[in-house]
Design a protein around this motif. Structure first.
Motif, PDB file in Angstrom:
ATOM      1  N   LYS A 115       0.720  -0.783 -13.118  1.00 54.73           N
ATOM      2  CA  LYS A 115       0.749  -1.999 -13.931  1.00 54.73           C
ATOM      3  C   LYS A 115       1.828  -1.893 -15.000  1.00 54.73           C
ATOM      4  N   ALA A 145      -2.588  -2.120  -9.216  1.00 50.37           N
ATOM      5  CA  ALA A 145      -3.358  -0.938  -9.558  1.00 50.37           C
ATOM      6  C   ALA A 145      -2.982  -0.494 -10.964  1.00 50.37           C
ATOM      7  N   ASP A 146      -3.931   0.090 -11.666  1.00 53.61           N
ATOM      8  CA  ASP A 146      -3.669   0.523 -13.043  1.00 53.61           C
ATOM      9  C   ASP A 146      -2.478   1.478 -13.121  1.00 53.61           C
ATOM     10  N   SER A 147      -2.297   2.270 -12.095  1.00 56.90           N
ATOM     11  CA  SER A 147      -1.237   3.285 -12.113  1.00 56.90           C
ATOM     12  C   SER A 147       0.170   2.697 -12.078  1.00 56.90           C
ATOM     13  N   GLU A 155      -3.660   3.709  -0.375  1.00 56.85           N
ATOM     14  CA  GLU A 155      -4.205   2.921  -1.467  1.00 56.85           C
ATOM     15  C   GLU A 155      -3.386   1.649  -1.663  1.00 56.85           C
ATOM     16  N   VAL A 205      -1.524  -0.830  -3.991  1.00 55.45           N
ATOM     17  CA  VAL A 205      -0.896  -0.749  -5.308  1.00 55.45           C
ATOM     18  C   VAL A 205      -0.573  -2.118  -5.893  1.00 55.45           C
ATOM     19  N   LYS A 210      -1.943  -8.982  -8.484  1.00 56.33           N
ATOM     20  CA  LYS A 210      -2.811  -7.945  -9.042  1.00 56.33           C
ATOM     21  C   LYS A 210      -2.150  -6.593  -8.794  1.00 56.33           C
ATOM     22  N   TYR A 269       0.842  -1.174   0.000  1.00 56.58           N
ATOM     23  CA  TYR A 269       0.000   0.000   0.000  1.00 56.58           C
ATOM     24  C   TYR A 269       0.889   1.240   0.000  1.00 56.58           C
TER      25      TYR A 269
END
Length: 114
Positions: free
Chosen positions: A64, A60-62, A46, A48, A58, A37
Motif C-alpha cells: 500500500k 495488500a498492506d505490504s 498471494e 497484492v 485494493k 498476485y
C-alpha cells in the motif's frame, strides 16, 4: 481459449520502479474484477493488488502506498506500477481474475537486489 500473458519484470535495485503488464484474451476482460498476485520461493501465492470492473482498487498492506493497479479495457490489459521496490518484493508476478478463475500464465520475474 483464455490467455494471460505477463511482462515487464526484471532486475531492479532497491528503491527502483517497474511497470508490469498483463495482456488478457479469451474472456470478457472488462466484466471481470482482476488482480495481481505474486509468489516468492517457498511461499504461497498471494494477492497484492486488485481492481474491480468499475475501477475500485485494493492493496495488500505490504504494498500500500507503493504500488498502483490500473486497467485499459479497450486493450484488455492490466497494469501494475511498482515504486519504491524492496528486496521482499522479489517474486514471480501473475495476473488473474479475482477470485482466480482462469489458468495461470507463466508470470514475470521481479528481482529487487543491489
Amino acid at each position: 481459449q483464455v490467455q494471460l500473458v505477463e511482462s515487464g519484470g526484471g532486475l531492479v535495485q532497491p528503491g527502483g520502479s517497474l511497470r508490469l503488464s498483463c495482456a488478457a484474451s479469451g474472456f470478457r476482460f472488462s466484466f471481470n474484477d482482476m488482480g495481481w498476485y505474486r509468489q516468492a520461493p517457498e511461499n504461497e501465492r498471494e494477492l497484492v493488488a486488485a481492481i474491480s470492473s468499475g475501477g475500485t482498487t485494493k492493496f495488500a498492506d505490504s504494498v500500500k502506498g507503493r504500488f498502483a493497479i490500473s486497467r485499459d479495457n479497450a486493450k484488455n490489459t492490466l497494469y501494475l506500477q511498482m515504486n519504491s521496490l524492496k528486496p521482499e518484493d522479489t517474486a514471480v508476478y501473475y495476473c488473474n481474475s479475482r477470485p482466480s478463475y482462469y489458468t495461470w500464465g507463466q508470470g514475470t520475474q521481479v528481482t529487487v537486489s543491489s
